[in-house]
Each structure stands twice: as C-alpha cells, then as structure tokens.
Design an enzyme around this catalytic site. Structure first.
Site, PDB file in Angstrom:
ATOM      1  N   ASN A  23     -24.858 -38.640  -0.227  1.00 41.63           N
ATOM      2  CA  ASN A  23     -24.391 -38.817  -1.177  1.00 41.63           C
ATOM      3  C   ASN A  23     -25.992 -39.535  -1.795  1.00 41.63           C
ATOM      4  O   ASN A  23     -26.397 -39.205  -1.547  1.00 41.63           O
ATOM      5  CB  ASN A  23     -23.734 -40.708  -0.918  1.00 41.63           C
TER       6      ASN A  23
ATOM      7  N   HIS B 164     -27.465 -41.362  -4.908  1.00 40.15           N
ATOM      8  CA  HIS B 164     -27.230 -42.781  -5.139  1.00 40.15           C
ATOM      9  C   HIS B 164     -28.205 -43.536  -6.537  1.00 40.15           C
ATOM     10  O   HIS B 164     -29.244 -43.228  -6.039  1.00 40.15           O
ATOM     11  CB  HIS B 164     -27.727 -43.524  -4.238  1.00 40.15           C
TER      12      HIS B 164
ATOM     13  N   SER C 239     -31.963 -41.284  -4.790  1.00 37.21           N
ATOM     14  CA  SER C 239     -31.736 -41.541  -2.971  1.00 37.21           C
ATOM     15  C   SER C 239     -30.956 -40.055  -3.072  1.00 37.21           C
ATOM     16  O   SER C 239     -29.662 -40.568  -3.278  1.00 37.21           O
ATOM     17  CB  SER C 239     -31.909 -42.385  -1.978  1.00 37.21           C
TER      18      SER C 239
ATOM     19  N   ASP D  90     -24.220 -47.615   0.977  1.00 35.91           N
ATOM     20  CA  ASP D  90     -25.602 -46.582   0.238  1.00 35.91           C
ATOM     21  C   ASP D  90     -26.504 -47.444   1.227  1.00 35.91           C
ATOM     22  O   ASP D  90     -27.813 -47.842   0.895  1.00 35.91           O
ATOM     23  CB  ASP D  90     -25.843 -48.070  -0.742  1.00 35.91           C
TER      24      ASP D  90
END
Length: 191
Positions: free
Chosen positions: A109, A111, A138, A147
């Site tokens: 992912n 972020h 990130s 996260d």
C-alpha cells in the site's frame, strides 16, 4: 526476464496505477500488471487500465453482504489471473483478516505520510495540523493493522509555509509516483 504478475486494487483516479503501468512498460522492470480491480464503477483508473490493455473488473463492495464476501470475490479474480503480488493504489476499503493473510508479505500500500507518523485517511491534513516540518510518503506491506506494516520505501518532502492541504497533497503525489514503482521492484527482488 520473467516478469512477476501483479494485481492492482483501486477506488478512484488511478494516478499511482498509471505510475505502475508506466514502470511496467520498461523491458527491464520485473513486473507486469495482469489485472485491475475497482470497487467503484466510475473510477477513472478503469479507463487507465483499458487504455493500457489491462483486464479491469468492477467488484462493487455494495453488492456484498459482508467485507469477507467482497474480499473473497476479489481474491477469486486475483487467483484467476494468477497474480503473485497485490498493490493497493488509492484503494479505499479496509480488507478482511482472511484477505490480508492470503497475501501476507506480497501486498503493498502507499500512504501519504512518513509512517509511523499520521496513519489513517487524513494524513496530509493531520501533518499540517500538527505543525510538522516535513512529511512525504511510504510504501509498506499490508497487515491487519492499518498503515502498520513494514515500510519498504519512503520519500521525504519539506512542508512549506504556504502549503495548503491540496498543494501539499499534490507534491506528495509527485513523490508517490516515483516511489511506488521502486518499492514494488524491491519487494519483487526480495521474493
């Protein structure tokens, strides 16, 4: 070079998807996107996938009674296309524990903060409200905790005195488009 098979999950514009599509076009890049899944039928990222000749499917979360059923439908498609890795690119749904477990160590992912700072859906606003001097983006492995997975790569930018949330978000996006392909390459090379 054998390119590794990647599925990308999106919910919106797909600018990070486009960055990954562009990176995958290079002969020496170790990945190919074999499938794009959107939970929103009107996501512009679906147009990006079509323009790149990538199979794209809509799996509308509203059509499923539970998060688990929705995730199972996405997993069926990812397996049908023999995806080896999954990238979340502006995918705005929390994933079930079963889905996360199935892709443990193979799902990324991106972020818009320097994790572990400013987790969650308002990272840019939160960084500005906190008076932070720098932020960035990130790319991390996805875990059950939002996260919180291992960070694969980060890019830092200074917060300017005249930054609005929109201006800062735009500058972070520019870094995301550079960072995400690098992080996917790192993950693939380590697997």
């Amino acid at each position: 070079m054998k390119k590794r098979r990647v599925g990308v999950l999106i919910s919106g514009n797909g600018s990070n998807l486009q960055a990954l599509i562009d990176a995958c076009a290079a002969a020496d890049y170790p990945a190919q996107i074999v499938l794009v899944i959107s939970n929103k039928p009107d996501a512009y990222g679906l147009v990006r996938a079509k323009n790149a000749g990538i199979p794209a499917h809509i799996v509308n979360h509203k059509d499923y009674a539970s998060r688990e059923e929705f995730d199972i439908a996405m997993n069926v498609l990812l397996n049908k296309y023999e995806a080896e890795f999954v990238c979340l690119a502006g995918f705005m749904r929390i994933l079930s524990a079963g889905f996360v477990d199935a892709w443990q160590g193979r799902m990324l992912n991106i972020h818009p903060s320097l994790l572990p700072d400013f987790k969650g859906g308002h990272a840019v606003r939160d960084a500005l409200a906190a008076g932070a001097k720098e932020t960035g983006c990130s790319v991390h492995l996805v875990t059950e905790e939002m996260d919180a997975g291992e960070v694969i790569a980060q890019a830092k930018i200074s917060i300017l005195t005249d930054d609005s949330e929109e201006k800062l978000h735009q500058r972070i996006h520019e870094q995301e488009h550079l960072l995400y392909p690098q992080a996917l390459k790192i993950l693939i090379n380590n697997n």
